[in-house]
Design an enzyme around this catalytic site. Structure first.
Site, mmCIF file in Angstrom:
data_model
loop_
_atom_site.group_PDB
_atom_site.id
_atom_site.type_symbol
_atom_site.label_atom_id
_atom_site.label_comp_id
_atom_site.label_asym_id
_atom_site.label_seq_id
_atom_site.Cartn_x
_atom_site.Cartn_y
_atom_site.Cartn_z
ATOM 1 N N GLY A 1 0.766 -1.244 0.000
ATOM 2 C CA GLY A 1 0.000 0.000 0.000
ATOM 3 C C GLY A 1 0.791 1.284 0.000
ATOM 4 O O GLY A 1 0.207 2.370 -0.141
ATOM 5 N N CYS B 1 -13.100 4.964 -28.476
ATOM 6 C CA CYS B 1 -14.344 5.725 -28.599
ATOM 7 C C CYS B 1 -15.077 5.820 -27.270
ATOM 8 O O CYS B 1 -16.142 5.193 -27.072
ATOM 9 C CB CYS B 1 -15.208 5.114 -29.693
HETATM 10 N N1 LLP Z 1 -1.553 -6.900 -0.837
HETATM 11 C C1 LLP Z 1 -2.862 -6.953 -1.106
HETATM 12 C C2 LLP Z 1 -3.704 -7.900 -0.374
HETATM 13 C C3 LLP Z 1 -3.412 -6.106 -2.095
HETATM 14 O O1 LLP Z 1 -4.714 -6.174 -2.348
HETATM 15 C C4 LLP Z 1 -2.569 -5.213 -2.785
HETATM 16 C C5 LLP Z 1 -3.114 -4.326 -3.823
HETATM 17 C C6 LLP Z 1 -1.196 -5.199 -2.470
HETATM 18 C C7 LLP Z 1 -0.718 -6.048 -1.478
HETATM 19 C C8 LLP Z 1 -0.216 -4.286 -3.144
HETATM 20 O O2 LLP Z 1 -0.506 -2.955 -2.924
HETATM 21 P P1 LLP Z 1 0.502 -1.790 -3.398
HETATM 22 O O3 LLP Z 1 1.764 -1.912 -2.596
HETATM 23 O O4 LLP Z 1 0.743 -1.986 -4.843
HETATM 24 O O5 LLP Z 1 -0.258 -0.549 -3.117
HETATM 25 N N2 LLP Z 1 -5.135 -0.748 -9.563
HETATM 26 C C9 LLP Z 1 -4.943 0.198 -8.473
HETATM 27 C C10 LLP Z 1 -4.294 -0.438 -7.277
HETATM 28 C C11 LLP Z 1 -5.032 -1.648 -6.749
HETATM 29 C C12 LLP Z 1 -4.329 -2.310 -5.592
HETATM 30 C C13 LLP Z 1 -4.957 -3.622 -5.272
HETATM 31 N N3 LLP Z 1 -4.338 -4.322 -4.192
HETATM 32 C C14 LLP Z 1 -4.157 1.399 -9.001
HETATM 33 O O6 LLP Z 1 -3.799 1.421 -10.179
HETATM 34 O O7 LLP Z 1 -3.925 2.341 -8.259
#
Ligand code: LLP
Length: 417
Positions: free
Chosen positions: A238, A342
């Site tokens: 996150g 589109c």
């Molecule tokens: N662990 C779990 C359980 C998760 O659901 C996620 C991301 C992560 C780790 C990794 O999170 P990060 O470090 O990348 O923030 N498509 C969205 C982001 C969706 C994240 C989903 N889960 C965007 O483009 O901002």
């Protein structure tokens, strides 16, 4: 990432984008191996000798060469599907270091993960715990599980990427989880080895991370009082990156603060970063196809990449910096940078001041995470190629799709309908 102008040309990791783009068909993604390794190192150097494991979140960028780079650097992986597990295996990852998250694991996926001896399932509901127990029992195995608590903390990020609020579908509520840990002890085909949580993505403040860690810490203490000891705590991912000069928390700061909270325990700390490892290590290179203005004086820069290639701007109203690949002698104009799809939502950036022209290249920055992985074939557009800069040279890690790839077996079904 190292991206800078030199002699009026934009260089990414010492590679002149304009030069390589004579050989590579746009649009394409280009990643920097050096940046990925540097990002990883800023986590590992702070973790030091601590009993910890980085499980790279595969969903952020699941290209096999990227996964193989992480595998070679001894990370584990956070996966959310059988497909992602298959990718980790193909990339030479150690399945013993895989955590499996996600609210909808099917029995087949559970079986596949059990066969491959993953580190643990991050269980998202009571029903899932009993289902994993049943599947494991039918295979004569014991499944290692962690229970995912929903800490009910607002991560102050885009509503579509918060996961730790009571209204979200993820995890088990804080009030119910203690009882579930106790009941799980009675199940013969699961072994509860950990607790996990993940409050959301693109988080730019330390406070929600600290608040949720403290909540989980007090839960861990309660578990201890009830005779339940754990092998690990998984703090999720996150950590946000700076897309538009926003102040961010450094990886070191983040690790230090969270480790401080759990430092008195014996267990392993698992981290699941995605974006903060690969986000700033990628760019999307696209070419200007058309320039148009309308009667109210709005200017549109139409490029050959669209929302099918980069969904973040329309989906989350996400900002990505846009740069010209060459400094040219042109008037600077305020453009909405749009794609060929589109849909009115098909934009890459709004109100950007750019000096460019038809045929020139435009770079969309910080697209290493949730870029290619969210792409689609909408409007029958083949998916982009992916390239990586490794030791000063550009290597293809996925070829641009051909139309035949996207038709699949549709032609074979033509006469059957
Ligand atoms: N662990 C779990 C359980 C998760 O659901 C996620 C991301 C992560 C780790 C990794 O999170 P990060 O470090 O990348 O923030 N498509 C969205 C982001 C969706 C994240 C989903 N889960 C965007 O483009 O901002």
């Amino acid at each position: 990432m190292t991206i800078q102008y030199n002699n009026n040309s934009l260089y990414f990791d010492d590679i002149d984008i304009s030069k390589i783009s004579n050989e590579i068909k746009t649009p394409y993604y280009l990643y920097s191996e050096t940046t990925i390794l540097k990002n990883l190192e800023s986590y590992t150097s702070q973790l030091g000798e601590l009993n910890s494991l980085i499980c790279y979140s595969v969903k952020a960028n699941s290209n096999l060469s990227i996964l193989s780079l992480f595998a070679k650097n001894n990370t584990g992986f956070d996966i959310v599907s059988g497909g992602e597990l298959e990718r980790v295996i193909h990339a030479g990852g150690d399945t013993n270091k895989v955590v499996f998250s996600g609210v909808g694991k099917t029995d087949d996926e559970i079986r596949f993960a059990l066969k491959n001896n993953i580190l643990c399932f991050n269980v998202e509901s009571t029903g899932e715990l009993y289902r994993i127990n049943k599947v494991a029992e039918s295979m004569g195995l014991v499944a290692e599980v962690s229970l995912r608590v929903n800490p009910e903390i607002d991560p102050k990020t885009h509503p579509y990427i918060t996961t730790g609020l009571s209204e979200n579908k993820f995890g088990i509520s804080h009030d119910e989880i203690l009882q579930l840990f106790i009941s799980a002890k009675e199940l013969t085909s699961v072994n509860v080895c950990g607790i996990d949580y993940h409050i959301g993505s693109q988080i730019l403040e330390l406070k929600p991370f600290v608040d949720s860690a403290k909540k989980v810490k007090s839960l861990v203490d309660k578990l201890h009082q009830n005779g339940i000891t754990l092998n690990h705590v998984d703090i999720g991912g996150g950590l946000g990156i700076s897309y538009n000069n926003e102040a961010t928390i450094t990886r070191k700061e983040y690790v230090k603060e969270l480790i401080d909270i759990f430092k008195d325990y014996e267990f392993k700390i698992i981290l699941e970063p995605g974006r903060s490892l690969v986000g700033d290590a990628g760019i999307l290179v696209t070419k200007v196809v058309e320039i148009k203005s309308n009667s109210i004086g709005k200017n549109f820069l139409v490029v050959d990449a669209g929302m099918n290639d980069l969904l973040r701007p329309p989906l989350y109203n996400a900002y990505h910096d846009i740069l010209e690949s060459k400094v040219i002698n042109k008037k600077s104009v305020m453009y909405d940078v749009v794609g060929p799809i589109c849909e009115t939502a098909d934009f890459l950036g709004k109100e950007r001041q750019l000096k460019t022209d038809i045929g020139e290249l435009i770079i969309i920055k910080d697209t290493g995470a949730y870029g290619f992985v969210l792409s689609s074939n909408y409007n029958s557009r083949p998916k982009c190629g992916e390239y990586i800069i490794k030791n000063g040279t550009v290597k293809c890690i996925r070829s641009r799709e051909e139309l035949t790839d996207i038709f699949g077996d549709e032609k074979e079904h033509l006469n059957t309908t």
